[in-house]
Design a protein around this motif. Structure first.
Motif, PDB file in Angstrom:
ATOM      1  N   VAL A  25       0.848  -1.188   0.000  1.00 44.71           N
ATOM      2  CA  VAL A  25       0.000   0.000   0.000  1.00 44.71           C
ATOM      3  C   VAL A  25       0.885   1.240   0.000  1.00 44.71           C
ATOM      4  CG1 VAL A  25      -1.902  -1.143   1.184  1.00 44.71           C
ATOM      5  CG2 VAL A  25      -0.171   0.027   2.536  1.00 44.71           C
ATOM      6  N   ASP A  26       0.382   2.313  -0.597  1.00 45.20           N
ATOM      7  CA  ASP A  26       1.125   3.566  -0.648  1.00 45.20           C
ATOM      8  C   ASP A  26       1.393   4.072   0.767  1.00 45.20           C
ATOM      9  OD1 ASP A  26       1.021   3.540  -3.370  1.00 45.20           O
ATOM     10  OD2 ASP A  26      -0.671   4.928  -3.532  1.00 45.20           O
ATOM     11  N   GLY A  27       2.590   4.633   0.968  1.00 43.99           N
ATOM     12  CA  GLY A  27       2.910   5.230   2.258  1.00 43.99           C
ATOM     13  C   GLY A  27       3.354   4.256   3.309  1.00 43.99           C
ATOM     14  N   LEU A  28       3.549   3.002   2.945  1.00 41.85           N
ATOM     15  CA  LEU A  28       4.003   2.000   3.913  1.00 41.85           C
ATOM     16  C   LEU A  28       5.063   1.143   3.209  1.00 41.85           C
ATOM     17  CD1 LEU A  28       3.479   0.993   6.853  1.00 41.85           C
ATOM     18  CD2 LEU A  28       1.973  -0.736   5.845  1.00 41.85           C
ATOM     19  N   ALA A  29       6.309   1.617   3.240  1.00 41.87           N
ATOM     20  CA  ALA A  29       7.396   0.984   2.488  1.00 41.87           C
ATOM     21  C   ALA A  29       7.977  -0.198   3.259  1.00 41.87           C
ATOM     22  CB  ALA A  29       8.483   2.013   2.190  1.00 41.87           C
ATOM     23  N   LEU A  30       7.164  -1.241   3.412  1.00 40.45           N
ATOM     24  CA  LEU A  30       7.615  -2.444   4.116  1.00 40.45           C
ATOM     25  C   LEU A  30       8.715  -3.147   3.320  1.00 40.45           C
ATOM     26  CD1 LEU A  30       4.110  -3.791   5.157  1.00 40.45           C
ATOM     27  CD2 LEU A  30       5.813  -2.779   6.683  1.00 40.45           C
ATOM     28  N   PRO A  31       9.570  -3.924   3.996  1.00 34.76           N
ATOM     29  CA  PRO A  31      10.612  -4.658   3.265  1.00 34.76           C
ATOM     30  C   PRO A  31      10.009  -5.554   2.190  1.00 34.76           C
ATOM     31  CG  PRO A  31      10.989  -4.765   5.637  1.00 34.76           C
ATOM     32  CD  PRO A  31       9.634  -4.159   5.458  1.00 34.76           C
ATOM     33  N   ALA A  32      10.739  -5.730   1.113  1.00 35.42           N
ATOM     34  CA  ALA A  32      10.257  -6.559   0.007  1.00 35.42           C
ATOM     35  C   ALA A  32      10.324  -8.038   0.335  1.00 35.42           C
ATOM     36  CB  ALA A  32      11.068  -6.264  -1.252  1.00 35.42           C
ATOM     37  N   ASP A  33      11.187  -8.417   1.287  1.00 33.69           N
ATOM     38  CA  ASP A  33      11.321  -9.829   1.636  1.00 33.69           C
ATOM     39  C   ASP A  33      11.706  -9.965   3.107  1.00 33.69           C
ATOM     40  OD1 ASP A  33      14.099  -9.316   1.845  1.00 33.69           O
ATOM     41  OD2 ASP A  33      14.408  -9.832  -0.261  1.00 33.69           O
ATOM     42  N   GLY A  34      11.904 -11.197   3.517  1.00 37.23           N
ATOM     43  CA  GLY A  34      12.231 -11.460   4.919  1.00 37.23           C
ATOM     44  C   GLY A  34      10.991 -11.440   5.793  1.00 37.23           C
ATOM     45  N   SER A  35      11.195 -11.348   7.087  1.00 35.88           N
ATOM     46  CA  SER A  35      10.081 -11.346   8.028  1.00 35.88           C
ATOM     47  C   SER A  35      10.266 -10.241   9.053  1.00 35.88           C
ATOM     48  CB  SER A  35       9.950 -12.709   8.723  1.00 35.88           C
ATOM     49  OG  SER A  35      11.151 -13.041   9.411  1.00 35.88           O
ATOM     50  N   LEU A  36       9.137  -9.750   9.554  1.00 32.66           N
ATOM     51  CA  LEU A  36       9.110  -8.736  10.610  1.00 32.66           C
ATOM     52  C   LEU A  36       8.533  -9.354  11.868  1.00 32.66           C
ATOM     53  CD1 LEU A  36       7.843  -5.350   9.079  1.00 32.66           C
ATOM     54  CD2 LEU A  36      10.062  -5.803  10.134  1.00 32.66           C
ATOM     55  N   LEU A  37       9.233  -9.165  12.993  1.00 36.30           N
ATOM     56  CA  LEU A  37       8.800  -9.718  14.271  1.00 36.30           C
ATOM     57  C   LEU A  37       8.651  -8.582  15.270  1.00 36.30           C
ATOM     58  CD1 LEU A  37      10.618 -11.954  12.758  1.00 36.30           C
ATOM     59  CD2 LEU A  37      10.726 -13.070  14.970  1.00 36.30           C
ATOM     60  N   PHE A  38       7.606  -8.660  16.095  1.00 37.43           N
ATOM     61  CA  PHE A  38       7.323  -7.633  17.083  1.00 37.43           C
ATOM     62  C   PHE A  38       7.300  -8.247  18.483  1.00 37.43           C
ATOM     63  CE2 PHE A  38       5.541  -6.203  13.112  1.00 37.43           C
ATOM     64  CZ  PHE A  38       5.939  -4.878  13.055  1.00 37.43           C
ATOM     65  N   PHE A  39       7.994  -7.561  19.405  1.00 37.98           N
ATOM     66  CA  PHE A  39       8.049  -7.975  20.799  1.00 37.98           C
ATOM     67  C   PHE A  39       7.662  -6.777  21.668  1.00 37.98           C
ATOM     68  CE2 PHE A  39      10.950 -10.630  18.467  1.00 37.98           C
ATOM     69  CZ  PHE A  39      10.906 -11.881  19.065  1.00 37.98           C
ATOM     70  N   LEU A  40       6.853  -7.015  22.682  1.00 38.90           N
ATOM     71  CA  LEU A  40       6.450  -5.920  23.565  1.00 38.90           C
ATOM     72  C   LEU A  40       5.949  -6.472  24.892  1.00 38.90           C
ATOM     73  CD1 LEU A  40       5.717  -2.843  23.987  1.00 38.90           C
ATOM     74  CD2 LEU A  40       3.414  -3.464  23.194  1.00 38.90           C
TER      75      LEU A  40
ATOM     76  N   GLY B 195      -1.024  -1.333  21.985  1.00 35.66           N
ATOM     77  CA  GLY B 195       0.381  -1.400  21.608  1.00 35.66           C
ATOM     78  C   GLY B 195       0.548  -0.756  20.240  1.00 35.66           C
ATOM     79  N   ARG B 196       1.510   0.172  20.109  1.00 39.07           N
ATOM     80  CA  ARG B 196       1.686   0.889  18.842  1.00 39.07           C
ATOM     81  C   ARG B 196       3.172   1.111  18.593  1.00 39.07           C
ATOM     82  NH1 ARG B 196      -2.176   5.707  20.762  1.00 39.07           N
ATOM     83  NH2 ARG B 196      -0.772   5.409  22.519  1.00 39.07           N
ATOM     84  N   PHE B 197       3.615   0.716  17.411  1.00 36.79           N
ATOM     85  CA  PHE B 197       4.976   0.976  16.959  1.00 36.79           C
ATOM     86  C   PHE B 197       4.916   2.014  15.841  1.00 36.79           C
ATOM     87  CE2 PHE B 197       5.674  -3.123  18.975  1.00 36.79           C
ATOM     88  CZ  PHE B 197       6.948  -3.000  19.512  1.00 36.79           C
ATOM     89  N   MET B 198       5.605   3.124  16.027  1.00 40.24           N
ATOM     90  CA  MET B 198       5.684   4.184  15.021  1.00 40.24           C
ATOM     91  C   MET B 198       7.081   4.209  14.414  1.00 40.24           C
ATOM     92  SD  MET B 198       2.639   5.568  15.317  1.00 40.24           S
ATOM     93  CE  MET B 198       2.905   7.062  14.356  1.00 40.24           C
ATOM     94  N   ILE B 199       7.157   4.638  13.154  1.00 36.23           N
ATOM     95  CA  ILE B 199       8.461   4.749  12.507  1.00 36.23           C
ATOM     96  C   ILE B 199       8.405   5.867  11.467  1.00 36.23           C
ATOM     97  CG2 ILE B 199       7.959   3.064  10.669  1.00 36.23           C
ATOM     98  CD1 ILE B 199      10.890   2.056  11.042  1.00 36.23           C
ATOM     99  N   ARG B 200       9.504   6.583  11.293  1.00 36.59           N
ATOM    100  CA  ARG B 200       9.578   7.590  10.242  1.00 36.59           C
ATOM    101  C   ARG B 200       9.579   6.909   8.873  1.00 36.59           C
ATOM    102  NH1 ARG B 200      13.076  10.369  13.996  1.00 36.59           N
ATOM    103  NH2 ARG B 200      12.349  12.533  14.318  1.00 36.59           N
ATOM    104  N   HIS B 201       8.992   7.581   7.903  1.00 39.68           N
ATOM    105  CA  HIS B 201       8.945   7.015   6.553  1.00 39.68           C
ATOM    106  C   HIS B 201      10.341   6.718   6.020  1.00 39.68           C
ATOM    107  CE1 HIS B 201       4.649   7.291   5.690  1.00 39.68           C
ATOM    108  NE2 HIS B 201       4.645   8.476   6.282  1.00 39.68           N
ATOM    109  N   ASP B 202      11.294   7.637   6.259  1.00 47.80           N
ATOM    110  CA  ASP B 202      12.628   7.403   5.709  1.00 47.80           C
ATOM    111  C   ASP B 202      13.329   6.250   6.413  1.00 47.80           C
ATOM    112  OD1 ASP B 202      12.927   8.806   8.075  1.00 47.80           O
ATOM    113  OD2 ASP B 202      14.407  10.213   7.301  1.00 47.80           O
TER     114      ASP B 202
END
Length: 309
Positions: A83-98, A284-291
């Motif tokens: 989706v536009d505005g969410l430059a997620l990695p093209a591959d691999g996996s994302l894991l969240f811990f909190l 629970g919310r994780f924020m990140i800058r677009h860049d």
């Protein structure tokens, strides 16, 4: 998964309905698209919630000085919709811990980061299912929660998302203040535009983890129009720091408008990477800058846990 131009789809449909171009363009500036993931198999399988994570071989379980951090969810980046505005990695996996309770007990945004981690595991990394680490038997005040949560698959759908100030249908026209323009709340066809977004992307019944879109508020108003969110918190801190440094003088009457304007600037710079409800009364919310997101700097993501009662 290939990207789709959802904004262009919306723009074309709105113009076909006879809504003026300038209104459609203004509305579209605030229209975002979020990836909603849940255990309901009505979308694309993209990850797993709970259970034990697959970590790179040799990597320890993410921990704070007080103990290991509970694992929330993992996502297969290849499978996630684009989706536009969410430059997620093209591959691999994302894991969240909190650890949401420890995070919420802190006194500052900086201190909270001790209890939150985002891990990107690049494609091709040798991984193994982690063993449950040693931890206190009672990790949460909420005794119904286990350190290792129930494991289930997550499926993704794309939903249109709008800021909360677009949702007020009952406001008296005569009560509107002068700060409507920058919030785009004075569009004559705003109800039709909102309805069209809901028609094109029907909202499902919630999600386990939300990626992108707008930040969840706590139900507390920061101004007459904006609910308290990570963006309003950051905006307040920025304005306070500038006032203390003598760079800015804000009159009491102008404070809300200045806060809204600064929060909008922060919203353009930051995006919610992941949002979820780890407990009935926490967000629970994780924020990140677009860049930082585009560059894969997930160590720059910030946790903003909130207690809602």
């Amino acid at each position: 998964m290939p990207a789709m131009d959802y904004h262009r789809q919306f723009h074309r449909a709105a113009i076909e309905r006879g809504i003026p171009e300038d209104e459609v363009s203004k509305f579209t500036e605030f229209l975002r698209f979020a990836i909603w993931t849940s255990g309901r198999p009505n979308g694309v399988p993209v990850g797993r919630s709970g259970g034990l994570p697959r970590l790179p071989v040799g990597m320890g379980w993410p921990s704070s000085e007080y103990g290991p951090l509970p694992f929330v969810a993992s996502f297969d980046c290849v499978a996630l919709p684009r989706v536009d505005g969410l430059a997620l990695p093209a591959d691999g996996s994302l894991l969240f811990f909190l650890h949401h309770e420890w995070a919420d007990d802190t006194c500052s945004i900086a201190d909270e980061q001790e209890f939150a981690r985002v891990v990107h595991v690049p494609a091709g990394t040798n991984t193994a299912t982690a063993e449950e680490p040693d931890h206190d038997e009672e990790m949460f005040c909420n005794m119904t929660l286990d350190f290792v949560g129930r494991e289930y698959d997550l499926f993704a759908t794309v939903n249109a998302d709008l800021p909360s100030w677009f949702e007020d249908d009952d406001e008296d026209e005569g009560s509107r203040s002068d700060n409507q323009e920058h919030l785009a709340r004075n569009l004559p066809h705003i109800k039709e535009l909102r309805a069209l977004a809901g028609e094109l992307w029907p909202e499902s019944n919630g999600a386990a983890v939300y990626l992108g879109g707008y930040s969840m508020g706590t139900g507390e108003l920061s101004t007459d129009y904006m609910y308290t969110t990570p963006e309003t918190r950051m905006a307040e801190d920025i304005l306070e720091a500038r006032e203390k440094a003598g760079e800015l003088l804000i009159s009491p009457d102008g404070r809300d408008l200045r806060l809204e304007e600064e929060a909008l600037r922060v919203m353009r710079e930051w995006v919610p990477l992941a949002q979820f409800v780890p407990d009935d009364v926490y967000l629970g919310r994780f924020m990140i800058r677009h860049d930082d997101l585009a560059a894969g700097r997930f160590d720059k993501a910030l946790s903003f846990t909130a207690f809602t009662e």
